[in-house]
Scaffold this active site. Structure first.
Site, PDB file in Angstrom:
ATOM      1  N   ARG A 239       0.852  -1.188   0.000  1.00  0.00           N
ATOM      2  CA  ARG A 239       0.000   0.000   0.000  1.00  0.00           C
ATOM      3  C   ARG A 239       0.883   1.232   0.000  1.00  0.00           C
ATOM      4  O   ARG A 239       1.972   1.225   0.585  1.00  0.00           O
ATOM      5  CB  ARG A 239      -0.860   0.065   1.272  1.00  0.00           C
ATOM      6  CG  ARG A 239      -2.143  -0.736   1.224  1.00  0.00           C
ATOM      7  CD  ARG A 239      -3.159  -0.127   0.244  1.00  0.00           C
ATOM      8  NE  ARG A 239      -4.386  -0.893   0.184  1.00  0.00           N
ATOM      9  CZ  ARG A 239      -4.624  -1.929  -0.623  1.00  0.00           C
ATOM     10  NH1 ARG A 239      -3.689  -2.347  -1.463  1.00  0.00           N
ATOM     11  NH2 ARG A 239      -5.788  -2.536  -0.617  1.00  0.00           N
ATOM     12  N   GLU A 268      -2.063   7.948  -4.130  1.00  0.00           N
ATOM     13  CA  GLU A 268      -2.364   7.548  -5.512  1.00  0.00           C
ATOM     14  C   GLU A 268      -3.831   7.870  -5.854  1.00  0.00           C
ATOM     15  O   GLU A 268      -4.677   7.878  -4.960  1.00  0.00           O
ATOM     16  CB  GLU A 268      -2.073   6.042  -5.706  1.00  0.00           C
ATOM     17  CG  GLU A 268      -2.938   5.122  -4.864  1.00  0.00           C
ATOM     18  CD  GLU A 268      -2.518   3.662  -4.996  1.00  0.00           C
ATOM     19  OE1 GLU A 268      -1.335   3.347  -4.848  1.00  0.00           O
ATOM     20  OE2 GLU A 268      -3.420   2.836  -5.228  1.00  0.00           O
ATOM     21  N   HIS A 286      -0.826   0.381  -9.712  1.00  0.00           N
ATOM     22  CA  HIS A 286      -1.592  -0.486  -8.799  1.00  0.00           C
ATOM     23  C   HIS A 286      -2.325  -1.603  -9.563  1.00  0.00           C
ATOM     24  O   HIS A 286      -3.563  -1.679  -9.546  1.00  0.00           O
ATOM     25  CB  HIS A 286      -2.589   0.353  -7.967  1.00  0.00           C
ATOM     26  CG  HIS A 286      -3.022  -0.336  -6.713  1.00  0.00           C
ATOM     27  ND1 HIS A 286      -3.401   0.346  -5.573  1.00  0.00           N
ATOM     28  CD2 HIS A 286      -3.136  -1.656  -6.401  1.00  0.00           C
ATOM     29  CE1 HIS A 286      -3.737  -0.520  -4.621  1.00  0.00           C
ATOM     30  NE2 HIS A 286      -3.588  -1.743  -5.107  1.00  0.00           N
TER      31      HIS A 286
HETATM   32  C1  8YV Z   1      -7.194  -3.925  -5.839  1.00  0.00           C
HETATM   33  C2  8YV Z   1      -5.584  -4.462  -3.923  1.00  0.00           C
HETATM   34  O1  8YV Z   1      -7.025  -3.801  -7.196  1.00  0.00           O
HETATM   35  O2  8YV Z   1      -6.809  -6.350  -3.246  1.00  0.00           O
HETATM   36  C3  8YV Z   1      -6.162  -5.362  -2.895  1.00  0.00           C
HETATM   37  O3  8YV Z   1      -5.963  -5.094  -1.693  1.00  0.00           O
HETATM   38  O4  8YV Z   1      -4.806  -3.633  -3.621  1.00  0.00           O
HETATM   39  C4  8YV Z   1      -5.954  -4.607  -5.353  1.00  0.00           C
HETATM   40  O5  8YV Z   1      -6.067  -5.966  -5.650  1.00  0.00           O
HETATM   41  C5  8YV Z   1      -7.548  -2.568  -5.309  1.00  0.00           C
HETATM   42  O6  8YV Z   1      -7.556  -2.488  -3.925  1.00  0.00           O
HETATM   43  C6  8YV Z   1      -8.903  -2.134  -5.843  1.00  0.00           C
HETATM   44  O7  8YV Z   1      -9.978  -2.648  -5.118  1.00  0.00           O
END
Ligand code: 8YV
Length: 326
Positions: A239, A268, A286
């Site tokens: 993150r 972001e 991401h």
């Molecule tokens: C997602 C992510 O694309 O699952 C997670 O925690 O970071 C990613 O797989 C993003 O969070 C959008 O929902």
């Protein structure tokens, strides 16, 4: 009457169709980025929400939307949820673990390789028409095979990366985590538990896979970067906010570490401007979980959580099962 749900972002049309069999669906298929006020407006009078990582469900949203019973996140990470506030209001939270583990581990490993072998930097050089001759050290990077792979955060995705490194590339795997893995899991991953300081000092390639929490904020800042080898690489697929991006940009510019690969950023989709100008960083928007089958599996699992909850009172992957009662 069928429960009313709001789908906060555009998702696969077939998943919206599945939801429409069970619910009265309002869906943001235009994919507008909603302000908090717009999100509240859309969620008012809804019993369920289908959210993604960018949709913040906090105490203010919950207070304004008292009919809400469940928020199903299409993500394994859930730092967009104020989980204690949801639990206090009896709102169920769900996420999408497991279905994205291997895809995300693949990407973390790929980003580490691209970073170590300078793939972005060399591609930009080629596209700019600068490749006019061979030279002995042109984009010479560091090796993956046989190197020491450090993993900070050893959950399912961290373990997937460890297995790839140890079994596929003969890497020496070390890790640090809030709690040490049991001996059988350590043996499966061929990973050795070390202190955070040893992890920073010994890793040739350090991959961050820990969940975001306030205590993880800037877990990698100037002091931690200073402990790393000057030849080391750093990869963040966890993150934004776990790395101090300004400090990292400075360390990269001054070659205090060799290179970084970043899929996530503080604030972001904005990216720290200094990261955009240093050459020795691979930047991706991401996308670690973004294979078509995995994104479909994530969307279907979030939908299944909504369907299960309203038909049986249970959910497949609850984060605060205590709100479900007996
Ligand atoms: C997602 C992510 O694309 O699952 C997670 O925690 O970071 C990613 O797989 C993003 O969070 C959008 O929902």
């Amino acid at each position: 009457m069928r429960p009313k749900i709001f789908v906060a972002r555009e998702i696969f049309p077939e998943v919206v169709e599945r939801l429409a069999v069970h619910f009265e669906v309002q869906s943001n298929q235009a994919d507008d980025i909603l302000s908090k006020a717009q999100l509240i407006d859309a969620l008012r009078g809804k019993q369920g929400a289908f959210t993604t990582g960018g949709d913040r469900i906090d105490a203010e949203v919950l207070a304004a939307c008292p009919d809400l019973k469940i928020c199903a996140n299409m993500a394994v990470g859930y730092n967009n949820f104020d989980l204690p506030a949801m639990t206090a209001r009896g709102v169920l939270a769900t996420n999408t673990p497991d279905v994205l583990t291997e895809t995300t581990a693949d990407f973390g490993f790929a980003l580490m390789m691209a970073t170590a072998r300078r793939m972005s930097e060399s591609e930009h050089f080629l596209r700019a028409g600068k490749w006019t001759k061979w030279s002995f050290d042109m984009f010479a990077g560091s090796d993956i095979h046989g190197a020491t792979l450090g993993i900070l955060g050893m959950g399912r995705i961290g373990q997937g990366i460890a297995r790839r490194g140890a079994l596929g590339f003969g890497m020496n795997v070390i890790y640090h985590n809030r709690s040490r893995l049991d001996a059988a899991t350590e043996a499966q991953c061929k990973a050795r538990y070390v202190s955070k300081e040893e992890l920073l000092r010994s890793s040739d390639h350090l991959v961050l896979v820990l969940p975001y929490s306030p205590s993880a904020h800037h877990a990698i800042g100037a002091a931690e970067l200073a402990m790393m080898k000057p030849t080391a690489t750093l990869v963040n697929i966890a993150r934004g906010g776990i790395v101090d991006d300004a400090a990292l940009a400075q360390a990269l510019a001054q070659k205090r570490i060799a290179a970084a690969g970043l899929d996530v950023f503080e604030g972001e989709p904005s990216v720290h401007p200094d990261l955009l100008t240093v050459p020795n960083v691979v930047l991706t928007p991401h996308i670690a979980s973004a294979s078509v089958p995995t994104r479909l599996a994530m969307a279907n699992l979030a939908a299944d959580n909504l369907i299960q909850f309203f038909s049986t009172g249970k959910a497949l992957t609850p984060l605060n099962p205590e709100v479900l009662g007996g």
